[in-house]
Design a protein around this motif. Structure first.
Motif, mmCIF file in Angstrom:
data_model
loop_
_atom_site.group_PDB
_atom_site.id
_atom_site.type_symbol
_atom_site.label_atom_id
_atom_site.label_comp_id
_atom_site.label_asym_id
_atom_site.label_seq_id
_atom_site.Cartn_x
_atom_site.Cartn_y
_atom_site.Cartn_z
ATOM 1 N N ARG A 1 -23.142 89.439 22.882
ATOM 2 C CA ARG A 1 -22.855 89.219 21.472
ATOM 3 C C ARG A 1 -22.821 87.713 21.223
ATOM 4 N NH1 ARG A 1 -23.253 94.021 21.959
ATOM 5 N NH2 ARG A 1 -21.853 95.663 21.242
ATOM 6 N N ASN A 2 -23.682 87.238 20.345
ATOM 7 C CA ASN A 2 -23.705 85.820 20.018
ATOM 8 C C ASN A 2 -22.662 85.542 18.936
ATOM 9 O OD1 ASN A 2 -24.342 83.155 19.815
ATOM 10 N ND2 ASN A 2 -26.335 83.454 18.847
ATOM 11 N N GLU A 3 -21.405 85.747 19.302
ATOM 12 C CA GLU A 3 -20.297 85.583 18.375
ATOM 13 C C GLU A 3 -19.205 84.765 19.044
ATOM 14 O OE1 GLU A 3 -19.099 89.564 17.752
ATOM 15 O OE2 GLU A 3 -20.869 90.146 16.590
ATOM 16 N N TYR B 1 -37.587 86.118 23.356
ATOM 17 C CA TYR B 1 -36.914 87.404 23.546
ATOM 18 C C TYR B 1 -35.507 87.317 22.952
ATOM 19 C CZ TYR B 1 -40.385 88.835 27.086
ATOM 20 O OH TYR B 1 -41.527 89.188 27.741
ATOM 21 N N SER B 2 -34.885 88.476 22.819
ATOM 22 C CA SER B 2 -33.455 88.540 22.513
ATOM 23 C C SER B 2 -32.757 89.277 23.651
ATOM 24 C CB SER B 2 -33.200 89.293 21.201
ATOM 25 O OG SER B 2 -33.612 88.526 20.104
ATOM 26 N N LYS C 1 -24.854 89.615 16.239
ATOM 27 C CA LYS C 1 -25.854 88.560 16.393
ATOM 28 C C LYS C 1 -26.328 88.504 17.840
ATOM 29 C CE LYS C 1 -23.935 85.705 12.690
ATOM 30 N NZ LYS C 1 -23.336 84.390 12.333
ATOM 31 N N GLU C 2 -27.599 88.208 18.007
ATOM 32 C CA GLU C 2 -28.196 88.240 19.341
ATOM 33 C C GLU C 2 -28.432 86.830 19.883
ATOM 34 O OE1 GLU C 2 -31.011 92.125 18.657
ATOM 35 O OE2 GLU C 2 -31.322 90.318 17.471
ATOM 36 N N PHE C 3 -28.397 86.712 21.205
ATOM 37 C CA PHE C 3 -28.794 85.479 21.865
ATOM 38 C C PHE C 3 -30.322 85.438 21.952
ATOM 39 C CE2 PHE C 3 -24.483 85.888 23.613
ATOM 40 C CZ PHE C 3 -24.020 84.596 23.442
ATOM 41 N N ILE C 4 -30.884 84.269 21.674
ATOM 42 C CA ILE C 4 -32.337 84.093 21.718
ATOM 43 C C ILE C 4 -32.719 83.457 23.050
ATOM 44 C CG2 ILE C 4 -34.331 83.024 20.618
ATOM 45 C CD1 ILE C 4 -32.953 85.253 19.029
ATOM 46 N N VAL C 5 -33.750 84.018 23.700
ATOM 47 C CA VAL C 5 -34.229 83.516 24.991
ATOM 48 C C VAL C 5 -35.649 82.981 24.791
ATOM 49 C CG1 VAL C 5 -34.676 84.074 27.397
ATOM 50 C CG2 VAL C 5 -32.838 85.240 26.171
#
Length: 379
Positions: free
Chosen positions: A248-250, A219-220, A206-210
Motif C-alpha cells: 500500500r503506497n500510503e 509495473y505496479s 494507492k500502488e507503488f510504481i516500479v
C-alpha cells in the motif's frame, strides 16, 4: 489413567524412542555439530561431542559459556594446551567457535539450576575458530535488556539474537506452517502464488510504481492478490490460498503498513457462515498451545451493533466501556448544540461512562477532553 509402570514401558517403546532420536538429530543434520548447547545432560556423561556457538562469557581463564539458540553449555579447559587457552581467552565475546570435547558431570556444589545443562560441562579437547567478533560490540547477549530502542533498530542483526525476537520469529514460522497444514493437508486447498508485478488497476489503495528499462513503461506492485481471484475460480480452482505479500503506497497507520503479509483464502460454493466457520477452525488449529486454549465459536456482532456500542466496525471487545445513547436526554437538556439539533432526525448523542471518573480524571484532563470534544461537535 496411566500408572508409573505403564508410563515407563511407554517411554521405552522402540517406536517412540526412534521418533525422539529423529527429532533431536534433525536439529543437527547437515551441520558439523553433534549436539546443541541446550541438549546435553547427565545421560551424556562420557560422550565425545562437538558443539558450535557464540562465546558468551569467560572467567578464571578456565571456563567459557557457549551459546546457541537452544541454550547454554559451560566449557572447561583442563586438558587443552596453554597456547589454545590463551587463544580462546583473547577472543572477543560473541565470537563463534567449534568445540570438541567430552561431557563431564559437575561436582554437586557447582550445579547451576538456572541452566538446563547445569549438571554437566564439556571438557574441551580441541577448539576451532569459525568467526571472530570485533571487540566491544554495541550489543552483547548479557546486555540485551538494557539496550534502548534506537540502538536495537540500528544494529538489528545483533538484536535479533535476543530471546524475545527469536521467539517471535519462530512463533510466526510455526503458525504459518500450521496454517498450510490445515488448509492444504486437511481441507484440500491449493497453495498458488500470484504475480507481484502487474499493471495498474483503478480504485482501491494507492500502488507503488516500479520503473523498467523501457521509457514510459512501468509495473505496479499489486495491492493484494484480488486481481487474480476470479481468474483462478473460473479456472476450476474452487479452493486456493496463499501467504501473500501486499503493498500500500500510503502513510503508516496504526493498523496498516506499506507492506504486510496476509493469508488470502478463496472458496467456491459457500456462504458467509461457511467462511466464518473455516476461519474459526483455522485460527483454533494454528493457535500456539502455550498461549492457552482458544474458544469457538467466536462472538459475532452485526454492523449496527458494533457501530452503536463501539463507534467502529472493527471494535476491540476487550474495551468494556461501551457507548451509551443519550440522545433523548440531550435534546431536553437545554444545551445549545442539542436545541439546534432538536428537529434533526439524524442527531445522535452518545457518551462514555468512566467508572469512578471523578476520582481518576483530574480537572486539567477534563478541560482537555472538553476542548477536544468542542472541536468535533460541528464536524
Amino acid at each position: 489413567m496411566m500408572n508409573l509402570s505403564h508410563f515407563r514401558s511407554y517411554l521405552q517403546n522402540p517406536l517412540l524412542v526412534n521418533i525422539c532420536r529423529r527429532l533431536y538429530s534433525s536439529v543437527n543434520s547437515f551441520t558439523s555439530r553433534t549436539h546443541t548447547c541446550g541438549e546435553l545432560n547427565a545421560n551424556h556423561v562420557g560422550d565425545e561431542v562437538t558443539l558450535c556457538g557464540w562465546v558468551t562469557f569467560e572467567r578464571c581463564d578456565k571456563f567459557i559459556i557457549l551459546r546457541d539458540k537452544y541454550g547454554l553449555t559451560q566449557i572447561i579447559f583442563n586438558e587443552i594446551e596453554d597456547l589454545t587457552k590463551k587463544f580462546v581467552k583473547s577472543l572477543p565475546l560473541e565470537s563463534v567457535i567449534q568445540v570438541k570435547g567430552v561431557v563431564r558431570k559437575r561436582p554437586p556444589k557447582d550445579f547451576n539450576k538456572r541452566m538446563s545443562t547445569g549438571e554437566i560441562e564439556v571438557e574441551a579437547l580441541d577448539v576451532k575458530l569459525l568467526n571472530a567478533s570485533i571487540p566491544r560490540l554495541p550489543i552483547i547477549s548479557k546486555d540485551q535488556d538494557k539496550i534502548n530502542e534506537t540502538t536495537s533498530y540500528k544494529y538489528r542483526y545483533l538484536s535479533l539474537r535476543s530471546p524475545k525476537l527469536q521467539e517471535n520469529l519462530r512463533l510466526r514460522s510455526n503458525v504459518l506452517m500450521k496454517m498450510r497444514e490445515f488448509l492444504h493437508n486437511q481441507h484440500g486447498f491449493v497453495d498458488i502464488e500470484t504475480p507481484t508485478l502487474f499493471k495498474r488497476t483503478p480504485g482501491g489503495a494507492k500502488e507503488f510504481i516500479v520503473p523498467t528499462k523501457f521509457p514510459g513503461k512501468f509495473y505496479s506492485l499489486v495491492q493484494s492478490p484480488q486481481q487474480f481471484k476470479q481468474l483462478l475460480m473460473i479456472g476450476l480452482f474452487d479452493r486456493y490460498f496463499q501467504i501473500a505479500r501486499c503493498y500500500r503506497n500510503e502513510g503508516t497507520k496504526s493498523d496498516r503498513q506499506p507492506e504486510f503479509t496476509q493469508v488470502d483464502i478463496e472458496l467456491s460454493y459457500t456462504c458467509a457462515k461457511g467462511v466464518q466457520n473455516l476461519i474459526e477452525q483455522l485460527i483454533q488449529y494454528c493457535w500456539p498451545v502455550e498461549k492457552g486454549e482458544i474458544q469457538t465459536p467466536f462472538k459475532c456482532l452485526t454492523y449496527e451493533e458494533a457501530m452503536h456500542s463501539y463507534g467502529t466496525d472493527k471494535p476491540d471487545l476487550r474495551y468494556e466501556m461501551k457507548l451509551q445513547d443519550v440522545t433523548d436526554e440531550m435534546k431536553d437538556s437545554g444545551l445549545k448544540i442539542a436545541s439546534d439539533s432538536k428537529h434533526d432526525p439524524e442527531f445522535i448523542a452518545s457518551c462514555l461512562v468512566v467508572p469512578s471518573g471523578t476520582k481518576f480524571i483530574k480537572n486539567p484532563q477534563r478541560k482537555e477532553i472538553q476542548t477536544f470534544a468542542e472541536t468535533l461537535i460541528y464536524l
